[in-house]
Write an enzyme that holds these catalytic residues in place. Sequence first.
Site, PDB file in Angstrom:
ATOM      1  N   ARG A  70      -6.212   1.614  -0.096  1.00  0.00           N
ATOM      2  CA  ARG A  70      -5.081   2.173  -0.267  1.00  0.00           C
ATOM      3  C   ARG A  70      -4.678   2.053  -1.330  1.00  0.00           C
ATOM      4  O   ARG A  70      -4.964   1.173  -2.149  1.00  0.00           O
ATOM      5  CB  ARG A  70      -4.247   1.510   0.810  1.00  0.00           C
ATOM      6  CG  ARG A  70      -3.350   1.998   0.834  1.00  0.00           C
ATOM      7  CD  ARG A  70      -2.618   1.171   2.310  1.00  0.00           C
ATOM      8  NE  ARG A  70      -3.239  -0.145   2.663  1.00  0.00           N
ATOM      9  CZ  ARG A  70      -2.279  -1.303   3.358  1.00  0.00           C
ATOM     10  NH1 ARG A  70      -1.185  -0.215   3.530  1.00  0.00           N
ATOM     11  NH2 ARG A  70      -3.064  -2.348   3.626  1.00  0.00           N
ATOM     12  N   ASP A  80      -5.915  -9.111   6.341  1.00  0.00           N
ATOM     13  CA  ASP A  80      -4.877  -8.763   5.786  1.00  0.00           C
ATOM     14  C   ASP A  80      -5.931  -7.953   4.421  1.00  0.00           C
ATOM     15  O   ASP A  80      -7.173  -7.782   4.556  1.00  0.00           O
ATOM     16  CB  ASP A  80      -4.185  -9.202   4.986  1.00  0.00           C
ATOM     17  CG  ASP A  80      -2.597  -8.622   4.674  1.00  0.00           C
ATOM     18  OD1 ASP A  80      -2.469  -7.654   3.967  1.00  0.00           O
ATOM     19  OD2 ASP A  80      -1.842  -8.976   4.992  1.00  0.00           O
ATOM     20  N   ASP A  81      -5.829  -7.660   2.770  1.00  0.00           N
ATOM     21  CA  ASP A  81      -6.411  -7.170   2.075  1.00  0.00           C
ATOM     22  C   ASP A  81      -7.225  -8.052   2.198  1.00  0.00           C
ATOM     23  O   ASP A  81      -7.661  -8.671   1.840  1.00  0.00           O
ATOM     24  CB  ASP A  81      -5.776  -6.471   1.249  1.00  0.00           C
ATOM     25  CG  ASP A  81      -4.552  -5.321   1.271  1.00  0.00           C
ATOM     26  OD1 ASP A  81      -4.050  -5.273   2.286  1.00  0.00           O
ATOM     27  OD2 ASP A  81      -2.545  -5.665   0.850  1.00  0.00           O
ATOM     28  N   LYS A  95      -0.643   1.826  -2.309  1.00  0.00           N
ATOM     29  CA  LYS A  95       0.469   2.141  -1.889  1.00  0.00           C
ATOM     30  C   LYS A  95       2.116   1.232  -3.097  1.00  0.00           C
ATOM     31  O   LYS A  95       1.360   0.440  -3.904  1.00  0.00           O
ATOM     32  CB  LYS A  95       0.329   0.468  -0.728  1.00  0.00           C
ATOM     33  CG  LYS A  95      -0.028  -0.443  -0.674  1.00  0.00           C
ATOM     34  CD  LYS A  95       0.033  -1.383   0.156  1.00  0.00           C
ATOM     35  CE  LYS A  95      -0.605  -2.773   0.186  1.00  0.00           C
ATOM     36  NZ  LYS A  95      -0.857  -4.126   1.203  1.00  0.00           N
ATOM     37  N   ASP A 136      -4.489 -12.874   2.850  1.00  0.00           N
ATOM     38  CA  ASP A 136      -5.669 -11.454   2.323  1.00  0.00           C
ATOM     39  C   ASP A 136      -6.617 -12.108   1.168  1.00  0.00           C
ATOM     40  O   ASP A 136      -6.273 -13.441   0.803  1.00  0.00           O
ATOM     41  CB  ASP A 136      -4.491 -11.508   0.756  1.00  0.00           C
ATOM     42  CG  ASP A 136      -2.977 -10.758   0.858  1.00  0.00           C
ATOM     43  OD1 ASP A 136      -2.867 -10.866   1.925  1.00  0.00           O
ATOM     44  OD2 ASP A 136      -2.144  -9.801   0.235  1.00  0.00           O
ATOM     45  N   HIS A 182      -7.411  -5.710   5.916  1.00  0.00           N
ATOM     46  CA  HIS A 182      -6.156  -4.211   5.789  1.00  0.00           C
ATOM     47  C   HIS A 182      -7.733  -3.243   4.015  1.00  0.00           C
ATOM     48  O   HIS A 182      -6.550  -1.846   3.653  1.00  0.00           O
ATOM     49  CB  HIS A 182      -5.280  -4.087   5.162  1.00  0.00           C
ATOM     50  CG  HIS A 182      -4.145  -4.865   6.820  1.00  0.00           C
ATOM     51  ND1 HIS A 182      -3.204  -5.486   6.564  1.00  0.00           N
ATOM     52  CD2 HIS A 182      -4.849  -5.470   7.697  1.00  0.00           C
ATOM     53  CE1 HIS A 182      -2.690  -5.168   7.719  1.00  0.00           C
ATOM     54  NE2 HIS A 182      -3.481  -5.627   8.558  1.00  0.00           N
TER      55      HIS A 182
END
Length: 367
Positions: free
Chosen positions: A258, A205-206, A260, A185, A227
């Site tokens: 996103r 990742d994010d 989530k 991340d 991501h």
Amino acid sequence: MFSLSQLVFVGAAASAIAAHVPRASSCTGTISSLSDVSSAQKCATVNINGFTVPGGSGFTLSLVDGATVNLNGDVLFGNKSWAGPLFTISGKDITFNGNGHKFDGGGPFYWDGQGSNGGTTKPRPMMKIKISGTFDNVKVVNSPAQTFSVSNPAALTISKITIDNSQGDKANSQSDGNPAGHNTDGFDVSTTDLTIENSTIRNQDDCIAINKGSNIVFKGNTCSGGHGISIGSVKDDATVSGITISGNTITNNDQALRIKTYNTATGSSVSDVTYSGNTATGCKRFGVIIDQSYPDTLGTPGTGVKISDVNFVGSTNSISVGSSAQRVAVNCGKGSCTGTWDWSALKVSGGKAGPITNFSGIKNFSQ
Ligand SMILES: *[C@@H]1O[C@H](CO)[C@@H](O)[C@H](O)[C@H]1NC(C)=O
Ligand SMILES: *[C@@H]1O[C@H](CO)[C@@H](O)[C@H](O)[C@H]1NC(C)=O
Ligand SMILES: *[C@@H]1O[C@H](CO)[C@@H](O)[C@H](O)[C@H]1NC(C)=O
């Protein structure tokens, strides 16, 4: 003449005041090894020369209020499997000038494709930021797992950061054919009054994951290979509100934007989220996804996180997805997405339409 007891009393009172209101003394401290830290961090100016931190040790700076830190060389962290974090900085009203120098976490030594889910114990986060003020112009390369975790005590602006974990895209002998870097991340954020701008994030990742907090601005950044820009994963009893995501460029990520929330989460809310002027290309799975079924994707949604006021307004958000990707997917639990959301400044092209379930409050948009 003072008696000994008066002197002790005066000394104790003075140190009590000093402990209450840390004050920068006018000295300049220089750090060229960990043994310099304890005296240097008492100074109003702290200069960090390039050095290697021994493996298994963290570099922890606990600064006096108002201090200025100048990074004057590269800091490398030695390779050893341990829990971390590698670098921790705390203090109020701090000016951190990275001067373009770098922190190198030695990622390839740890990477095994499993990140923080298993395998080798990896020091994480690599950079733990607990200051208010500014943190500027730093390169951070090869983070073993998560890169930055930010929990500022008052307003903080982070700018011109380069995170480069691109070496983790390739498989290595430990990673079973998967990209070796995992859970890398960019920024993990649970905080208030934070701006992150003009930064470049290259990871697996994010780009940013906003888990909770308010008054958070993420603008003018470039995210590649990961991501995308995430709110969440939102767990129990978390409030996320007042989030502005604007003017970012998102290239070749799984998804661009996103939200989530865990399917089991309870007592949480996400509100007042504004997306403006973001541009994305090469989205691999989704353009925009709001999903209440995490850790599943578009599975059975939970209802314990109320989502409201998610708007795409102002400058156009222009998102282009790959041919097998879905443009927009919204998967709400029954009754947990509420109100009217203005999506007039969202344009998504390519791929195919995604599902929008259990919510009819999106206005000024069709896919
Ligand atoms: C740690 O190991 C990695 C790869 O194995 C290497 O690139 C890096 O230079 C090493 N770090 C140090 C401080 O020796
Ligand atoms: C970020 O970049 C914008 C556009 O160049 C500039 O106006 C702004 O001052 C920058 N922010 C910081 C904190 O440097
Ligand atoms: C709507 O939400 C309910 C409750 O969370 C869930 O069981 C159902 O599967 C959702 N409907 C659809 C079509 O996803």
